[in-house]
Design a protein around this motif. Structure first.
Motif, short mmCIF file in Angstrom:
data_model
loop_
_atom_site.label_atom_id
_atom_site.label_comp_id
_atom_site.label_asym_id
_atom_site.label_seq_id
_atom_site.Cartn_x
_atom_site.Cartn_y
_atom_site.Cartn_z
N SER A 134 0.79 -1.38 -0.27
CA SER A 134 -0.15 -0.08 0.09
C SER A 134 0.69 0.82 0.11
O SER A 134 0.59 2.20 0.89
CB SER A 134 -0.64 0.17 1.47
OG SER A 134 -1.96 -1.02 0.94
N ILE A 135 1.21 1.37 -1.44
CA ILE A 135 2.28 2.76 -1.26
C ILE A 135 1.94 3.28 -2.42
O ILE A 135 1.42 3.17 -2.91
CB ILE A 135 3.57 2.25 -1.05
CG1 ILE A 135 4.49 1.27 -0.28
CG2 ILE A 135 4.21 3.89 -1.72
CD1 ILE A 135 6.04 0.49 -0.16
N ASN A 136 1.93 4.73 -2.40
CA ASN A 136 1.86 5.26 -3.43
C ASN A 136 0.65 5.46 -4.20
O ASN A 136 0.24 5.74 -5.03
CB ASN A 136 3.17 5.53 -4.25
CG ASN A 136 3.13 7.01 -5.33
OD1 ASN A 136 2.67 7.68 -4.97
ND2 ASN A 136 4.16 6.32 -6.06
N GLY A 137 -0.55 4.89 -3.55
CA GLY A 137 -2.05 4.95 -3.80
C GLY A 137 -1.78 3.33 -4.47
O GLY A 137 -2.41 2.84 -5.49
N THR A 138 -1.43 2.42 -3.97
CA THR A 138 -0.98 1.10 -4.88
C THR A 138 -2.56 0.08 -4.77
O THR A 138 -2.20 0.12 -3.16
CB THR A 138 0.74 0.53 -5.53
OG1 THR A 138 1.38 1.60 -5.14
CG2 THR A 138 0.28 -0.75 -5.81
N SER A 139 -3.01 -0.37 -5.05
CA SER A 139 -3.93 -1.32 -4.91
C SER A 139 -3.46 -3.00 -5.65
O SER A 139 -2.41 -2.88 -6.94
CB SER A 139 -5.17 -0.59 -5.56
OG SER A 139 -5.54 -0.90 -7.07
N THR A 140 -4.51 -3.95 -5.08
CA THR A 140 -3.91 -5.23 -5.38
C THR A 140 -5.37 -5.20 -6.58
O THR A 140 -5.97 -5.16 -6.76
CB THR A 140 -3.82 -6.08 -4.41
OG1 THR A 140 -3.01 -5.96 -3.75
CG2 THR A 140 -3.67 -7.65 -5.14
#
Length: 304
Positions: A134-140
């Motif tokens: 969950s870094i820099n707006g990252t999503s799975t």
């Protein structure tokens, strides 16, 4: 005591004069009233009073007309002033409404652009992990299974894929294989296994993966680094992996530094398939220093 005749006559005369004066004073109001009646019945006096009354009415009429003219002028000026103020206020209000509508339109356009842009971005695969950081707006986007060609096969695909856990069936009329001169031909894909022990994993553990979405940014993998350049954000860092030198070639993949294993089935079953090996540096055309012989190569995935 005896009074003389002269004195008596004087007293009598005084009394007579006094009585006469009283009688004259009593007759004055009656005489004035008679004079008044005579004056009121005088036509000249009546005409004179009527003319005076007419002149007074004319004067009052003229004053009233002047007052009406004055107040009408003041009313007209007041009406003109307030009409001008109302027009200015209405113009200002309409201008504010127009500006507000323009601002709202610009904000709506910007919001639509942001929504449109938010639906775009870049994807990357994190190897050895089941979910994305969950870094820099990252999503799975989805969690998957690492797969590729078997290390003994010379053909088939050379790149490594992140296969989903819930595959959809192909259409019933889809060809099972390419038919050519009486024999079938097809490519194959296998799961992947670690070929080394490191932290949480062991040899022959299956390799998980996850597809990650990063909006408003770009990503890159840098080999032989554990940190990103200034202005870039570290998504994850780890170990560079590929196939063994004696196997058929494959792509270089950045394995997460804290890898996990697949939980489906039993652990450490030697089924082979696509194999993950750490990468070592070889001196020669690769300068040493800064590299050193047999140095294990790190890696980092960065976003901006």
């Amino acid at each position: 005591m005896k009074m003389n005749t002269r004195n008596v006559c004087s007293v009598a005369c005084f009394i007579c004069v006094l009585q006469l004066a009283v009688l004259r004073s009593e007759n004055v109001p009656e005489r004035n009233e008679k004079e008044k009646r005579i004056l009121l019945n005088d036509p000249n006096l009546i005409n004179s009073q009527m003319e005076a009354l007419k002149r007074e009415v004319q004067t009052l009429t003229s004053q009233l007309s002047n007052l009406q003219s004055t107040y009408q002028s003041k009313f007209d000026n007041l009406q003109s002033t307030y009409q001008s103020k109302f027009d200015n206020l209405q113009s200002t209000y309409q201008s504010n409404i127009d500006n507000l509508q323009s601002t709202q339109q610009s904000e709506m356009t910007l919001l639509r652009d942001m929504i449109t842009q938010s639906n775009h971005g870049t994807t990357y695969i994190i190897w050895g992990k089941k979910t994305c950081p969950s870094i820099n707006g990252t999503s799975t986007v989805y969690s998957g299974i690492s797969g590729g060609r078997d290390y003994t096969i010379s053909g088939s695909g050379t790149n490594t894929l992140c296969l989903p856990h819930n595959p959809d069936p192909t259409p019933s009329d889809y060809p099972k294989a390419y038919q050519n001169s009486g024999f079938d031909a097809w490519g194959t894909i296998y799961g992947a296994e670690y070929q080394f022990t490191y932290r949480n994993i062991a040899v022959d553990d299956d390799v998980p993966c996850a597809v990650c979405l990063l909006t408003h940014a770009s990503t890159m993998m840098i080999p032989a680094k554990t940190a990103c350049p200034t202005g870039w954000t570290t998504q994850y860092s780890g170990v560079l992996t590929t196939e063994d030198d004696d196997h058929h070639g494959s792509d270089f993949l950045c394995l997460d530094g804290n890898p996990e294993y697949m939980t489906e089935g039993s652990r450490m079953k030697d089924y082979n398939g696509k194999l993950f090996y750490p990468v070592r540096a070889v001196c020669g055309s690769l300068p040493c220093p800064p590299y050193s012989s047999h140095q294990l190569v790190s890696c980092v995935v960065c976003s901006k």
